[in-house]
Design a protein around this motif. Sequence first.
Motif, PDB file in Angstrom:
ATOM      1  N   ALA A  41      24.332  58.738  17.475  1.00 52.63           N
ATOM      2  CA  ALA A  41      23.113  58.225  18.107  1.00 52.63           C
ATOM      3  C   ALA A  41      21.999  59.257  18.028  1.00 52.63           C
ATOM      4  O   ALA A  41      20.835  58.915  17.738  1.00 52.63           O
ATOM      5  CB  ALA A  41      23.401  57.866  19.567  1.00 52.63           C
ATOM      6  N   GLY A  42      22.349  60.516  18.256  1.00 50.11           N
ATOM      7  CA  GLY A  42      21.351  61.578  18.140  1.00 50.11           C
ATOM      8  C   GLY A  42      20.819  61.696  16.727  1.00 50.11           C
ATOM      9  O   GLY A  42      19.610  61.878  16.513  1.00 50.11           O
TER      10      GLY A  42
ATOM     11  N   ALA B  10      24.983  53.709  10.647  1.00 47.40           N
ATOM     12  CA  ALA B  10      23.897  54.577  11.116  1.00 47.40           C
ATOM     13  C   ALA B  10      23.763  55.810  10.228  1.00 47.40           C
ATOM     14  O   ALA B  10      22.649  56.206   9.851  1.00 47.40           O
ATOM     15  CB  ALA B  10      24.149  54.988  12.569  1.00 47.40           C
TER      16      ALA B  10
ATOM     17  N   GLY C 167      20.625  59.302  14.554  1.00 41.98           N
ATOM     18  CA  GLY C 167      19.748  58.164  14.302  1.00 41.98           C
ATOM     19  C   GLY C 167      18.359  58.354  14.879  1.00 41.98           C
ATOM     20  O   GLY C 167      17.350  58.067  14.228  1.00 41.98           O
ATOM     21  N   VAL C 168      18.299  58.870  16.110  1.00 43.95           N
ATOM     22  CA  VAL C 168      16.999  59.081  16.761  1.00 43.95           C
ATOM     23  C   VAL C 168      16.196  60.158  16.033  1.00 43.95           C
ATOM     24  O   VAL C 168      15.007  59.974  15.720  1.00 43.95           O
ATOM     25  CB  VAL C 168      17.205  59.468  18.241  1.00 43.95           C
ATOM     26  CG1 VAL C 168      15.880  59.905  18.869  1.00 43.95           C
ATOM     27  CG2 VAL C 168      17.805  58.303  19.021  1.00 43.95           C
ATOM     28  N   VAL C 169      16.847  61.275  15.743  1.00 45.89           N
ATOM     29  CA  VAL C 169      16.153  62.372  15.056  1.00 45.89           C
ATOM     30  C   VAL C 169      15.756  61.954  13.642  1.00 45.89           C
ATOM     31  O   VAL C 169      14.638  62.229  13.185  1.00 45.89           O
ATOM     32  CB  VAL C 169      17.049  63.630  15.008  1.00 45.89           C
ATOM     33  CG1 VAL C 169      16.412  64.710  14.131  1.00 45.89           C
ATOM     34  CG2 VAL C 169      17.281  64.172  16.410  1.00 45.89           C
TER      35      VAL C 169
ATOM     36  N   ALA D 105      15.141  58.900  12.497  1.00 43.40           N
ATOM     37  CA  ALA D 105      14.029  57.946  12.547  1.00 43.40           C
ATOM     38  C   ALA D 105      12.716  58.649  12.850  1.00 43.40           C
ATOM     39  O   ALA D 105      11.678  58.358  12.226  1.00 43.40           O
ATOM     40  CB  ALA D 105      14.318  56.879  13.603  1.00 43.40           C
ATOM     41  N   ALA D 106      12.748  59.591  13.782  1.00 39.27           N
ATOM     42  CA  ALA D 106      11.526  60.315  14.141  1.00 39.27           C
ATOM     43  C   ALA D 106      11.009  61.129  12.966  1.00 39.27           C
ATOM     44  O   ALA D 106       9.796  61.138  12.670  1.00 39.27           O
ATOM     45  CB  ALA D 106      11.801  61.219  15.345  1.00 39.27           C
TER      46      ALA D 106
END
Length: 243
Positions: free
Chosen positions: A221-222, A145, A224-226, A228-229
């Motif tokens: 995980a955070g 990730a 990855g989300v940030v 990707a956004a």
Amino acid sequence: MANEFAKMRHLRIAPVAIVMVAAVTGLVMFSAITSPDFADPAARSWELLLGGMSLAVPMVSPIMLAVLASRQVDIEHEGGGWLLSQTSGITPGGLCRVKLVAVGAVVTVATVLQSVLVIGAGLLLGVTAAVPAGLWLGHTASVLATNLVVLALHVLLSARIDNQLAGLGIGVLGSMVAVFASGLPPWLAHVSPWGYYALVAAAGYRDGDLVALTPSYASVAGLGVVGAALFLLVTGSFDRREI
């Protein structure tokens, strides 16, 4: 997508990925074999190898990811590929997204392969304890990730900056940040994507003893989300202007 994989053969992306795998695996083996703990067969443990992974990956990955992104994107600058793609109906942002998926697939294979090779090497070197499969899988997924987020950053940098030496220089600086982040407070390691390599460490020394560590899964995980956004946001802005 098929076009990007065709470009990879011409750009020799696979050999670069192989160098990445070999460098990480080699450094892990060197650190394990030269460790005083490894001299005693009874003391050989997976923590030694996980600790080596936690050091080798930050040293190697940021630089090699910068090289992979640079090679895959620079061809568009040199050959007018951005304009040619637009005439084919593919926007600059769309092309960046396709490149991330294509190179990301290579990085995924390389990351998993280096992890499997280290396990195999550990078995050959005489580690008799059971493989900590859950921890190893979690560490590998966390490294993957982080690698993909760093790769996405370098795709954007390579797309916006014609001089690819800039992106490679940032990759070298990122490697330094990743290595030294293990000595930083956790909140400071969260500041840059390279700091997350320290947060995913699966083994390290605490009070002079080598112990297993739990990677910071929530933080990764955070990230990855940030990541990707932000990647979708920035590439979306590329769609509305020329690169």
